[in-house]
Design a protein around this motif. Structure first.
Motif, PDB file in Angstrom:
ATOM      1  N   SER A  43       0.851  -1.190   0.000  1.00  0.00           N
ATOM      2  CA  SER A  43       0.000   0.000   0.000  1.00  0.00           C
ATOM      3  C   SER A  43       0.884   1.236   0.000  1.00  0.00           C
ATOM      4  O   SER A  43       1.663   1.446   0.927  1.00  0.00           O
ATOM      5  CB  SER A  43      -0.893  -0.024   1.241  1.00  0.00           C
ATOM      6  N   PRO A  44       0.762   2.099  -1.012  1.00  0.00           N
ATOM      7  CA  PRO A  44       1.616   3.296  -1.065  1.00  0.00           C
ATOM      8  C   PRO A  44       1.383   4.205   0.130  1.00  0.00           C
ATOM      9  O   PRO A  44       2.305   4.831   0.637  1.00  0.00           O
ATOM     10  CB  PRO A  44       1.210   3.970  -2.378  1.00  0.00           C
ATOM     11  N   ASN A  45       0.145   4.236   0.605  1.00  0.00           N
ATOM     12  CA  ASN A  45      -0.149   5.046   1.789  1.00  0.00           C
ATOM     13  C   ASN A  45       0.644   4.569   2.985  1.00  0.00           C
ATOM     14  O   ASN A  45       1.247   5.366   3.713  1.00  0.00           O
ATOM     15  CB  ASN A  45      -1.642   4.986   2.126  1.00  0.00           C
ATOM     16  N   ASP A  46       0.628   3.246   3.158  1.00  0.00           N
ATOM     17  CA  ASP A  46       1.350   2.714   4.308  1.00  0.00           C
ATOM     18  C   ASP A  46       2.851   2.956   4.155  1.00  0.00           C
ATOM     19  O   ASP A  46       3.553   3.219   5.140  1.00  0.00           O
ATOM     20  CB  ASP A  46       1.050   1.219   4.479  1.00  0.00           C
ATOM     21  N   GLU A  54       4.226   5.491   2.664  1.00  0.00           N
ATOM     22  CA  GLU A  54       4.459   6.898   2.954  1.00  0.00           C
ATOM     23  C   GLU A  54       4.402   7.167   4.455  1.00  0.00           C
ATOM     24  O   GLU A  54       5.259   7.837   5.023  1.00  0.00           O
ATOM     25  CB  GLU A  54       3.405   7.745   2.235  1.00  0.00           C
ATOM     26  N   LEU A  55       3.366   6.573   5.101  1.00  0.00           N
ATOM     27  CA  LEU A  55       3.214   6.812   6.533  1.00  0.00           C
ATOM     28  C   LEU A  55       4.388   6.241   7.320  1.00  0.00           C
ATOM     29  O   LEU A  55       4.894   6.860   8.256  1.00  0.00           O
ATOM     30  CB  LEU A  55       1.904   6.208   7.037  1.00  0.00           C
ATOM     31  N   ALA A  58       7.403   8.329   6.798  1.00  0.00           N
ATOM     32  CA  ALA A  58       7.280   9.574   7.556  1.00  0.00           C
ATOM     33  C   ALA A  58       7.566   9.334   9.017  1.00  0.00           C
ATOM     34  O   ALA A  58       8.215  10.149   9.692  1.00  0.00           O
ATOM     35  CB  ALA A  58       5.883  10.151   7.356  1.00  0.00           C
ATOM     36  N   SER A 105      -2.182  -5.453   9.675  1.00  0.00           N
ATOM     37  CA  SER A 105      -3.315  -4.601  10.017  1.00  0.00           C
ATOM     38  C   SER A 105      -4.077  -5.135  11.224  1.00  0.00           C
ATOM     39  O   SER A 105      -4.631  -4.375  11.994  1.00  0.00           O
ATOM     40  CB  SER A 105      -4.288  -4.532   8.840  1.00  0.00           C
ATOM     41  N   LYS A 120      -0.158  -2.971  13.367  1.00  0.00           N
ATOM     42  CA  LYS A 120      -0.040  -1.534  13.152  1.00  0.00           C
ATOM     43  C   LYS A 120      -1.163  -0.806  13.859  1.00  0.00           C
ATOM     44  O   LYS A 120      -2.334  -1.000  13.551  1.00  0.00           O
ATOM     45  CB  LYS A 120      -0.100  -1.239  11.645  1.00  0.00           C
ATOM     46  N   HIS A 134     -11.256  -6.184   9.664  1.00  0.00           N
ATOM     47  CA  HIS A 134      -9.840  -6.195   9.349  1.00  0.00           C
ATOM     48  C   HIS A 134      -9.537  -5.266   8.178  1.00  0.00           C
ATOM     49  O   HIS A 134      -8.600  -4.464   8.201  1.00  0.00           O
ATOM     50  CB  HIS A 134      -9.437  -7.644   9.017  1.00  0.00           C
ATOM     51  N   ARG A 192      -9.637  -1.489   8.908  1.00  0.00           N
ATOM     52  CA  ARG A 192      -8.637  -0.908   9.796  1.00  0.00           C
ATOM     53  C   ARG A 192      -7.604  -0.070   9.046  1.00  0.00           C
ATOM     54  O   ARG A 192      -7.243   1.043   9.468  1.00  0.00           O
ATOM     55  CB  ARG A 192      -7.921  -2.046  10.525  1.00  0.00           C
ATOM     56  N   ARG A 212      -6.445   3.833   9.582  1.00  0.00           N
ATOM     57  CA  ARG A 212      -5.077   4.178   9.938  1.00  0.00           C
ATOM     58  C   ARG A 212      -4.531   5.243   9.025  1.00  0.00           C
ATOM     59  O   ARG A 212      -3.842   6.180   9.440  1.00  0.00           O
ATOM     60  CB  ARG A 212      -4.185   2.937   9.819  1.00  0.00           C
ATOM     61  N   HIS A 213      -4.844   5.092   7.765  1.00  0.00           N
ATOM     62  CA  HIS A 213      -4.350   6.072   6.802  1.00  0.00           C
ATOM     63  C   HIS A 213      -4.937   7.440   7.053  1.00  0.00           C
ATOM     64  O   HIS A 213      -4.233   8.468   7.004  1.00  0.00           O
ATOM     65  CB  HIS A 213      -4.659   5.613   5.371  1.00  0.00           C
ATOM     66  N   TYR A 226      -2.400  10.432   7.809  1.00  0.00           N
ATOM     67  CA  TYR A 226      -2.235  11.578   6.911  1.00  0.00           C
ATOM     68  C   TYR A 226      -2.715  12.867   7.529  1.00  0.00           C
ATOM     69  O   TYR A 226      -2.116  13.933   7.332  1.00  0.00           O
ATOM     70  CB  TYR A 226      -2.939  11.314   5.577  1.00  0.00           C
ATOM     71  N   LEU A 273       0.104  13.973   9.571  1.00  0.00           N
ATOM     72  CA  LEU A 273       1.158  14.571   8.756  1.00  0.00           C
ATOM     73  C   LEU A 273       0.756  15.965   8.300  1.00  0.00           C
ATOM     74  O   LEU A 273       1.562  16.920   8.338  1.00  0.00           O
ATOM     75  CB  LEU A 273       1.455  13.688   7.540  1.00  0.00           C
TER      76      LEU A 273
END
Lengths: 154, 751
Positions: A16-19, A21-22, A25, A95, A116, B534, B537, B541-542, B546, B549
């Protein structure tokens, strides 16, 4: 944090690109200076780790469980089957905590299993702890600093 | 009367008395050449030479003093294995006429009997000639065939036999299970008393006589005051191995029997066996007030009537049985439908009291199952019924129906309930759950009229057996007996039992299938909710990550409103994540394996308190823990349950100083009842039903934080242990939360 020139890379296997990035970061925030190698799925991860031509073994592999094509458990299994990567520290990042994933991962020889957390503060703490432990505190398995063009730096 | 006397009677060797009645002569012929081996003493000088030694060892033709044509020898050699054959008539040299009857004895000899025709025995030969027999027989058959009840059949049978034989009295006599006999039909003139309806004790016709009557179907004693004539053998002694005269018509009968007949006042008697399936079912018994002889042909005719009567009686009984069964079948069908429709078949029966009792003609019934004992109509008390059921299970097993019309003879203490339970029919249903249906019949006080005192049918006097002297009617009041259960009723009970067993089996299968389906559905639902949570979740989280951030990078550039929006986004995301976590956890409780052990609740409560220490560190909390028992349950789950309840108590007493939290336990019925009481914010009872729902909250988030899943978890855990949950409270005055755990360890499978 460290003036040790021996900054071994960390590997992040995450689709996941979001994960990605997070996590990056978070690592930055916690000032973990080690370089981070990112593999976008299991195939890329195994390519890097098993063929071993692209660089040294990372100090730790942060492995996501659910990935397309080849998932975390399969990566772990293959890693443990190879003498080169048998002792490579692997932390499964996932997750949610599902009983059979836990059992299976430990059976396959995972070193740690981290869920996570949702809250970002907790997440940062977790990443920092992981990074500090595996990259700095932990004594790596013998012989793991060899190999690759950037090989033994010490 | 002592059993020894009866036994002695039973052992008398009546088939080999060594002598014959004097109204004929008996010759026994041996071997393929039919040589004379035995002869009755009176034959000497009448049909045989005066010196019997001259006749013994000779062929019959040589010794016989009379005309005997060649075909006789042929016929004597070709006698059938069984039965007496009438060879014809013989005229002796002396002029006397005899009817010649021959048969094979069980010893293998040919027995030739020469019965005197109408020789000085009172009245002439019964008056019936061969030709007259046929129309009489035809009439008899017609009358018997058209009889529709047993009483009518017996009455007609007696009349026809009397018509054929001319005896003063003919009786139809029927045996019961104990071999007592009751007179069910009678035809008579006024010379002898009426015996219709009387019962005679089993010892009147001893066991070996009954056995003999099965193979030798009719017998005649023309004059009871006869002097027996010994049967002599070649060595002239008349002793040694006596001949088997079981099939001989001239056989001399037991002296006890002769005395019996004298006491009864009947010098002449004839009896014909009534057989069913080769076994003695009854007798046709004829008596005369003076000596009387009837020819063999008449006796054979009476035997034919007897056979017809026996066949017809069986047909009448079978028809009655079939009619009963039909009637019972329709009742049975209705009962089955009701049982199948009810959730528990016992209710299906117990709800239709009238039909349940009517089914077997009972005055009361009881349905016993694991769930309890239901009484219907007139029955003994439940405790007694249970005891009887236990006794039945032990003594008679649980494989078949048990019926008695005299319960006290099997269970002595049943006498105290004889008024409602003299008759009992028990239908065991299932061995595992000891279920029964029991029908009861009340006592019917019966009067049995005996022909003479049955307590003293025989007496031993001076070393000899003597039958009773009096045949005066002797009335016995029989108590403790109900009307007997008919064969069709017992069979109907068996049918019902088979049907119930089938229903129960089907139910068990259905339930197993249903349980299987439910388990699968439950599994699927849990897996579904799990996987959905699941998957949810990560996005939450995202969102949170974000937003965080963004906050770091841009909060300086954002106006307060925008910052507020951003904060809200983060909080909402966190809350959503928390909900998902709670749901995951809840689903996990549903899937977790139930692993029971013995648990000390005191320890468990202490554990939970310790885990909640941080939450109470800065407050005054007064704990009042009562005496808590050991229970059987899953330690992890129960700890979670306590954690939820205690943390709620801690949370909602936040405004109290001191906060008082009680934990206590009482025992009620078959449960432990636990309570967790606090003096906190409480709740309005009107909302009590909502408390245990998933995600239900009764307070706003800013008053007390929380997800609202804790109590749903508590209820689920309690239910998995076989317990219940409920709550009581009052706005602002605190709350009490109750949960129960069963006292007994019940097998909780797949909950």
């Amino acid at each position: 944090m460290t003036t040790d020139t021996r900054l071994r890379p960390l590997m992040l296997v995450e689709d996941s690109p979001n994960d990605v990035e997070l996590t990056m970061a978070a690592l930055e925030r916690c000032r973990v200076a080690n370089p981070v190698i990112v593999a976008r799925d299991g195939v890329e991860a195994l390519d890097y780790l098993i063929r071993g031509r692209d660089g040294p073994l990372p100090a730790v592999v942060l492995l996501d469980l659910k990935m397309p094509r080849v998932d975390g458990l399969e990566v772990l299994e293959r890693l443990r089957a190879q003498p080169r990567t048998r002792r490579l520290p692997v932390v499964m990042l996932t997750s949610s905590r599902e009983e059979q994933d836990l059992v299976r991962s430990y059976d396959l020889g995972v070193n740690a299993f981290v869920v996570k957390p949702v809250g970002s503060a907790e997440f940062h703490r977790a990443i920092r702890d992981l990074g500090v432990f595996w990259a700095i505190l932990n004594e790596p398995p013998p012989g793991s600093t060899e190999g690759g063009p950037n090989g033994d730096l010490g | 009367m002592s059993d020894g006397v009866v036994e002695a009677c039973d052992r008398e060797p009546i088939h080999a008395p060594g002598s014959i009645q004097p109204h004929g002569h008996l010759l026994a012929l041996e071997g393929p050449d039919l040589l004379l081996a035995h002869a009755s003493a009176a034959a000497a000088g009448t049909v045989l030479p005066g010196n019997l030694a001259d006749a013994f060892g000779q062929q019959l033709e040589r010794g016989l003093l009379g005309e005997l044509d060649g075909s006789w020898s042929e016929r004597l050699r070709c006698l059938p294995e069984a039965g007496v054959v009438h060879l014809g008539q013989i005229r002796a040299r002396s002029g006397s006429q005899f009817q010649a009857l021959a048969h094979r004895s069980p010893d293998g000899l040919v027995i030739l009997e020469l019965e005197m025709i109408a020789a000085g025995l009172g009245q002439a030969a019964g008056g019936l000639v061969q030709q007259q027999l046929h129309p009489l027989l035809r009439q008899a058959f017609d009358r018997l065939a058209s009889a529709s009840t047993l009483e009518e059949l017996a009455a007609r049978g007696a009349e026809e036999v009397r018509r054929l034989s001319g005896f003063d009295r003919a009786l139809i006599y029927c045996f019961d299970d104990d071999w007592n006999g009751t007179v069910i039909g009678e035809a008579r003139n006024e010379r002898l008393p009426a015996y219709l309806g009387l019962r005679f004790p089993a010892s009147d016709i001893p066991a070996q006589a009954r056995r003999l009557y099965e193979i030798n179907r009719h017998r005649l004693i023309p004059d009871v005051d006869y002097v027996p004539v010994p049967v002599l053998s070649a060595d002239g002694r008349g002793t040694g191995d006596p001949l088997d005269l079981g099939l001989a018509v001239l056989r001399s009968v037991s002296p006890v029997h002769r005395e019996y007949m004298r006491n009864m006042g009947t010098p002449a008697s004839m009896s014909v066996s009534l057989l069913r399936g080769g076994h003695l079912w009854g007798l046709i018994s004829c008596h005369h007030a003076e000596p009387r002889w009837v020819p063999f042909a008449v006796r054979e005719a009476c035997d034919l009537v007897a056979q017809m009567l026996a066949v017809r009686a069986a047909a009448i009984e079978a028809a009655a049985y079939a009619a009963d069964r039909n009637q019972l079948k329709s009742l049975e069908r209705r009962l089955l439908v009701w049982m199948a429709e009810a959730e528990y078949f016992e209710d299906g029966l117990a709800d239709h009291q009238a039909e349940l009792c009517a089914f077997l003609g009972a005055a009361g019934a009881a349905v016993l199952s694991r769930r309890g004992c239901t009484l219907v109509g007139q029955t003994p008390p439940a405790a007694y019924v249970r005891r009887v059921a236990a006794w039945l299970g032990q003594e008679h097993g649980l494989d078949d129906v048990f019926a008695t019309s005299r319960l006290s003879s099997a269970l002595p203490d049943a006498a105290s309930f004889a008024d409602v339970a003299s008759g009992l029919l028990a239908m065991p249903i299932s061995a595992r759950s000891s279920s029964f249906v029991v029908w009861f019949r009340p006592e019917i006080v019966q009067t049995v009229t005996w022909g003479g005192d049955p307590r003293k049918p025989l007496a031993a006097e001076s070393g000899q057996l003597h039958p009773r002297r009096s045949f005066e009617v002797w009335k016995e009041t029989v108590r403790g007996q109900s009307s007997p259960w008919s064969a069709s009723q017992i069979e109907a009970a068996r049918d019902l039992r088979a049907a119930i067993v089938q229903i129960v089996l089907t139910r068990v299968e259905e339930r197993a299938a249903l349980t299987g389906r439910m388990l699968r559905i439950n599994k699927e639902l849990t897996a579904f909710s799990y996987s959905v949570s699941h998957d949810l979740r990560a996005p939450f989280r995202h969102i949170v990550g974000y937003a965080e951030l963004l906050k770091e990078r841009a909060s300086d550039h954002l106006d307060p409103k925008s910052q507020h929006y951003l904060r809200t986004i983060m909080e909402a995301g966190r809350h959503a994540g928390a909900l998902v976590d709670a749901l995951l956890h809840f689903a996990q409780t549903g899937r977790a394996q139930y692993a029971p052990t013995s648990i000390d609740m005191v320890t468990l409560v202490a554990d939970a308190r310790q885990m909640l220490e941080p939450d109470t560190a800065d407050r005054r909390v007064e704990w009042r823990i009562g005496s808590l028992p050991h229970v059987t349950g899953d330690a992890t789950m129960l700890r979670q349950l306590l954690l939820n309840l205690l943390s709620n108590a801690i949370k909602y007493t936040r405004g109290r100083d001191p906060a008082v939290i009680e934990v206590d336990c009482t025992v009620e019925d078959d449960e432990f009842v636990f309570v967790i009481r606090d003096n906190g914010a409480g709740f309005e009872m009107a909302y009590a039903p909502k408390l245990f729902g998933v995600f239900q909250r009764l307070h706003r988030a800013e008053e007390f934080e929380g997800i609202g899943i804790g109590l749903a978890n508590v209820r689920r855990i309690a239910e998995r242990h076989g317990g219940r949950t409920w709550a009581e409270g009052e706005q602002d005055r605190g709350a009490s939360f109750f949960f129960t755990l069963p006292l007994e360890v019940v097998r909780l499978e797949a909950r």
